[in-house]
Structure formats: C-alpha cells, structure tokens
Design a protein around this motif. Structure first.
Motif: not given
Length: 200
Positions: A50-54, A149-152, A156-164
């Motif tokens: 998860x990419x979120x404020x923390x 990657x950062x986000x505030x 309800x945040x973006x998720x940077x996915x793992x490769x397979x």
C-alpha cells in the motif's frame, strides 16, 4: 509587444515545440528496456505494498555497466483500494545513498526526476501506468537508482503490485522520512526504458 515581435516569438515557440516533439519521437523510437520484471499475478495472486500517508515504497534497479544511459520512462503496475477515489501519487527517480558514502543501499532523497499523477485504475483491476521523462536524467553506468512512490492517501490508496516471480532489492519508509535499508525480497513490478547517452 508589437505585431512583428509577437509573430517572431510565436514562430520561434512553434519551432521549439516542433523540435521538442521530434526529439520525443526520436527518443521513443530508440528506447531499450534496461530493467523489466514480470507482470503481476502468479501463485500468490495480485497483491503488493500500500502507498499511503504512513508508507512510502521504493524499488532499486541498476544501469547497464557498459555505458551511460538516459531515462526515457518508467512503468509500474498498480491496483487501487478504492472503487471511487483515484488518489494522487508522487513518483520519483532518486540516487542511492551508497553513491554519497552511505553504509546501506536506500533512496538518497536526491531527486533526478519526479511525476505527480492519480492512480489510473479503480478497484482491484491491475493497470500498468507509465511515467515519461521530461528531463532525460543521466543514468551512470553500473550505478543503482531508486523508483520511489509516495501518497498522502488514507486507506483508499494505490497498491504497487508484486511481480509474479523474481527477486529485487526494495524497501519501505514511513512518514518520519526514514527508510529501512534495502534488502532482497520479492520483486515489485517495474519497467525502465532508456536511451544511450551522448558523450559529453
């Protein structure tokens, strides 16, 4: 500004824009993938950080050892923990602290290029999102770089996915600005295109 001066300025701006577009097309035609993980999925399914404020997330790649390159674009696969909100993200390319005499590999905070964009998907529908250079930062041969990657956003945040599959050096950081030292773990999706750098 008189009419003649305005016309000269307009013609000059048009010529500059055309040259820039031609340059961008030339770069697009010559790009080479210098780093490319597999797409998401695999036996673990679709999951990631998860990419979120923390929580900030970063993945490392190393430029080819046989010559300097210039970045063309970066691609990352994302999902979204919201079906309605496209959170804003900050993506940056940073140098490695080891280049400044640091004791562990991690993002240095020295930003070579940055992008601000909203996550392009809603819900758990993976999408590969690309970030194209405007600066063509130089990637020194054999040196490592970090995509951060950062986000505030809240949860309800973006998720940077793992490769397979595959391994990679990556890390996470928190709101206090401190990164954990990078270590080898399951690879995050990351695609990096570049062009050979001209001798300077």
């Amino acid at each position: 500004m008189n009419r003649k001066t305005w016309l000269l300025a307009a013609a000059s701006a048009l010529l500059f824009a055309s040259a820039g577009a031609a340059s961008a097309q030339a770069v697009a035609g010559k790009t080479t993938a210098i780093y490319d993980t597999t797409a998401p999925g695999g036996w673990l399914g679709f999951n990631g950080f998860d990419i979120y404020q923390d929580q900030r997330v970063a993945a490392r790649f190393t430029a080819p050892a046989d010559g300097d390159m210039r970045l063309a674009r970066i691609g990352i696969w994302f999902m979204n923990n919201s079906d309605t909100v496209r959170a804003k993200m900050r993506i940056s390319l940073q140098t490695d602290t080891l280049d400044d005499g640091g004791e562990a590999t991690m993002p240095s905070g020295k930003v070579l290029e940055k992008w601000v964009a909203r996550v392009a998907t809603l819900g758990w529908s993976p999408v590969e999102q690309f970030f194209t250079t405007t600066k063509l930062p130089r990637l020194k041969a054999g040196h490592s770089y970090w995509v951060v990657a950062e986000s505030m956003a809240d949860f309800q945040d973006p998720v940077w996915l793992f490769a397979s599959q595959g391994l990679q050096v990556n890390t996470v950081g928190h709101a206090d600005g401190v990164w954990y030292p990078g270590g080898e773990a399951g690879a995050l999706t990351l695609h990096v295109d570049a062009v050979p750098a001209q001798a300077e």
